[in-house]
Write a protein that holds these residues in place. Structure first.
Motif, short mmCIF file in Angstrom:
data_model
loop_
_atom_site.label_atom_id
_atom_site.label_comp_id
_atom_site.label_asym_id
_atom_site.label_seq_id
_atom_site.Cartn_x
_atom_site.Cartn_y
_atom_site.Cartn_z
N ALA A 165 0.83 -1.21 0.00
CA ALA A 165 0.00 0.00 0.00
C ALA A 165 0.86 1.26 0.00
CB ALA A 165 -0.93 0.00 1.21
N LEU A 166 1.94 1.25 0.77
CA LEU A 166 2.83 2.41 0.82
C LEU A 166 3.62 2.54 -0.48
CD1 LEU A 166 4.14 2.27 4.50
CD2 LEU A 166 2.29 3.66 3.54
N ASP A 167 4.01 1.42 -1.07
CA ASP A 167 4.68 1.47 -2.37
C ASP A 167 3.80 2.16 -3.40
OD1 ASP A 167 6.92 0.20 -1.41
OD2 ASP A 167 6.43 -1.76 -2.25
N ASP A 168 2.50 1.84 -3.37
CA ASP A 168 1.58 2.45 -4.34
C ASP A 168 1.42 3.95 -4.11
OD1 ASP A 168 1.14 -0.02 -5.49
OD2 ASP A 168 -0.74 -0.41 -4.42
N ALA A 169 1.64 4.40 -2.86
CA ALA A 169 1.48 5.81 -2.54
C ALA A 169 2.80 6.56 -2.49
CB ALA A 169 0.78 5.95 -1.18
N SER A 170 3.87 5.90 -2.87
CA SER A 170 5.21 6.49 -2.68
C SER A 170 5.41 7.78 -3.46
CB SER A 170 6.29 5.47 -3.06
OG SER A 170 6.18 5.10 -4.42
N GLY A 171 4.69 7.96 -4.56
CA GLY A 171 4.84 9.19 -5.32
C GLY A 171 4.20 10.39 -4.67
N SER A 172 3.39 10.16 -3.64
CA SER A 172 2.66 11.25 -2.99
C SER A 172 3.34 11.75 -1.72
CB SER A 172 1.24 10.79 -2.65
OG SER A 172 0.53 10.42 -3.81
N TYR A 173 4.32 10.98 -1.22
CA TYR A 173 4.93 11.33 0.07
C TYR A 173 6.44 11.16 0.01
CZ TYR A 173 0.11 10.79 1.64
OH TYR A 173 -1.25 10.92 1.78
N ASP A 174 7.12 11.92 0.87
CA ASP A 174 8.56 11.80 1.02
C ASP A 174 8.94 10.90 2.18
OD1 ASP A 174 9.23 13.79 -1.06
OD2 ASP A 174 8.36 15.23 0.36
N VAL A 175 8.10 10.89 3.23
CA VAL A 175 8.42 10.12 4.42
C VAL A 175 7.13 9.62 5.04
CG1 VAL A 175 8.42 12.17 5.90
CG2 VAL A 175 9.66 10.14 6.63
N CYS A 176 7.18 8.41 5.62
CA CYS A 176 6.04 7.82 6.32
C CYS A 176 6.48 7.40 7.71
CB CYS A 176 5.49 6.62 5.55
SG CYS A 176 4.22 5.70 6.44
N LEU A 177 5.72 7.79 8.72
CA LEU A 177 5.93 7.35 10.11
C LEU A 177 4.83 6.37 10.46
CD1 LEU A 177 8.32 8.81 11.58
CD2 LEU A 177 7.21 10.34 9.93
N ILE A 178 5.18 5.24 11.09
CA ILE A 178 4.20 4.25 11.51
C ILE A 178 4.25 4.13 13.02
CG2 ILE A 178 3.38 1.89 11.25
CD1 ILE A 178 5.05 1.71 8.68
N ASP A 179 3.12 4.43 13.68
CA ASP A 179 3.02 4.30 15.13
C ASP A 179 2.48 2.90 15.44
OD1 ASP A 179 3.04 4.91 17.81
OD2 ASP A 179 1.10 5.93 17.78
N CYS A 180 3.33 2.04 16.00
CA CYS A 180 2.98 0.64 16.20
C CYS A 180 2.36 0.39 17.57
CB CYS A 180 4.23 -0.24 16.07
SG CYS A 180 4.97 -0.23 14.44
N SER A 181 1.55 -0.66 17.63
CA SER A 181 0.99 -1.12 18.90
C SER A 181 2.07 -1.83 19.71
CB SER A 181 -0.16 -2.08 18.62
OG SER A 181 -0.53 -2.79 19.77
N PRO A 182 2.02 -1.79 21.05
CA PRO A 182 3.01 -2.52 21.86
C PRO A 182 2.66 -3.99 22.00
CG PRO A 182 1.53 -1.32 23.29
CD PRO A 182 1.14 -0.95 21.88
N VAL A 183 2.35 -4.63 20.88
CA VAL A 183 1.96 -6.04 20.88
C VAL A 183 2.66 -6.73 19.72
CG1 VAL A 183 0.06 -7.68 20.71
CG2 VAL A 183 -0.30 -5.51 21.87
N MET A 184 3.19 -7.93 19.98
CA MET A 184 3.89 -8.67 18.93
C MET A 184 2.87 -9.39 18.05
SD MET A 184 6.87 -11.57 19.27
CE MET A 184 7.80 -10.56 20.40
N ARG A 185 2.42 -8.69 17.02
CA ARG A 185 1.41 -9.24 16.14
C ARG A 185 1.77 -8.90 14.71
NH1 ARG A 185 -4.24 -7.23 18.57
NH2 ARG A 185 -5.03 -8.70 17.03
N ARG A 186 0.94 -9.37 13.78
CA ARG A 186 1.22 -9.12 12.37
C ARG A 186 1.16 -7.65 12.01
NH1 ARG A 186 -0.88 -13.84 8.29
NH2 ARG A 186 -0.09 -15.62 9.48
N LEU A 187 0.46 -6.86 12.83
CA LEU A 187 0.47 -5.43 12.59
C LEU A 187 1.89 -4.89 12.66
CD1 LEU A 187 -2.63 -4.25 14.68
CD2 LEU A 187 -2.43 -4.30 12.18
N ALA A 188 2.61 -5.30 13.69
CA ALA A 188 4.00 -4.85 13.82
C ALA A 188 4.86 -5.42 12.70
CB ALA A 188 4.56 -5.26 15.17
N PHE A 189 4.64 -6.68 12.34
CA PHE A 189 5.41 -7.28 11.25
C PHE A 189 5.20 -6.51 9.95
CE2 PHE A 189 5.00 -11.66 13.49
CZ PHE A 189 5.90 -11.25 14.44
N ASN A 190 3.96 -6.07 9.70
CA ASN A 190 3.69 -5.25 8.52
C ASN A 190 4.53 -3.98 8.54
OD1 ASN A 190 1.07 -5.33 6.42
ND2 ASN A 190 1.12 -6.97 7.94
N ALA A 191 4.63 -3.37 9.72
CA ALA A 191 5.41 -2.13 9.83
C ALA A 191 6.88 -2.39 9.57
CB ALA A 191 5.20 -1.51 11.21
#
Length: 254
Positions: free
Chosen positions: A107-133
């Motif tokens: 999803a971020l690759d598809d939007a890469s032309g629109s942004y210079d930098v992306c910050l991801i605020d992760c949950s403090p849980v070891m789950r696939r959400l963090a793995f995605n980040a």
């Protein structure tokens, strides 16, 4: 676009404060900035006052990750040069077995032309959400690991470092760069905090930012006005710290 994941499996270490302040500073520098909230508790979303609107309009990280929605359909303008993908508590109810580990990266690759930098605020849980980040930050980005110098300093740090390595190995992708950020550092350290610093230096002597974030009530005061400390009290010590951190991160990713 450079992607920076802010993660630690220990809560209360300043992840959201770091993500919000870096996003605000990068945006003020003229960089097209995206902030993605991957925490079901939605602290970054609340910071920008987006929770109720995002929930009612169903424009959240749930739609991004599980509904296949592109970034441009779910992101909200939160200021000049700053967009936010909001989160809600609904994120915790999703079946993570259906979440592909590289969904966020694509999803971020598809939007890469629109942004210079992306910050991801992760949950403090070891789950696939963090793995995605982590995987989103694996190519040209980095993982920032905020830590407090208390008796738990190694637990969340070691788990986070190991998780970045294991998911990259499992999918045969590059391990994302990572560095440890000391937060809530007092002007004069107690013996306990000095012990925590010594432990970090012993295990991770080369993997720490030179910049540290000093403790200050200005951070909390700014949050009550929905302002990052860099905007609320520009001359304060933590504001200068976050500006120095932004410069250091930029050099790391150059």
């Amino acid at each position: 676009m450079r992607t920076i994941a802010i993660s630690n499996y220990k809560g209360g270490v300043g992840k959201t404060t770091t993500a919000v302040n870096l996003a605000a500073i990068f945006a003020a520098q003229g960089l097209r900035t995206l902030l993605v909230d991957l925490d079901p508790q939605a602290p970054a979303t609340d910071f920008f006052g987006l929770y109720d609107r995002a929930a009612s309009e169903r424009r959240t990280s749930v739609e991004l990750l599980y509904g296949g929605a592109p970034v441009e359909e779910v992101a909200y303008a939160a200021g000049e040069n700053l967009d936010v993908v909001a989160s809600t508590i609904d994120l915790v109810d999703q079946n993570e077995m259906l979440l592909r580990e590289q969904r966020l990266k694509f999803a971020l690759d598809d939007a890469s032309g629109s942004y210079d930098v992306c910050l991801i605020d992760c949950s403090p849980v070891m789950r696939r959400l963090a793995f995605n980040a982590y995987l989103a930050a694996a190519e040209g980005g980095m993982v920032v690991i905020p830590v407090k110098l208390d008796s738990t300093v190694m637990r969340g740090t070691a788990l986070t470092v190991e998780a970045t390595r294991s998911i990259a190995d499992a999918l045969r992708m590059p391990t994302p760069r990572w560095k440890i950020l000391r937060t809530c550092v007092p002007g004069r350290m107690t013996n306990a905090e000095a012990t925590g610093a010594a432990v970090l230096d012993g295990f991770f002597p080369e993997e720490q930012f030179e910049t540290v974030i000093h403790a200050s009530s200005k951070v909390c005061e700014g949050s009550w006005q929905w302002k990052p400390v860099a905007a609320f009290e520009p001359g304060s010590r933590p504001a200068r710290d976050y500006e120095a951190l932004a410069d250091e991160v930029s050099r790391e990713l150059a």
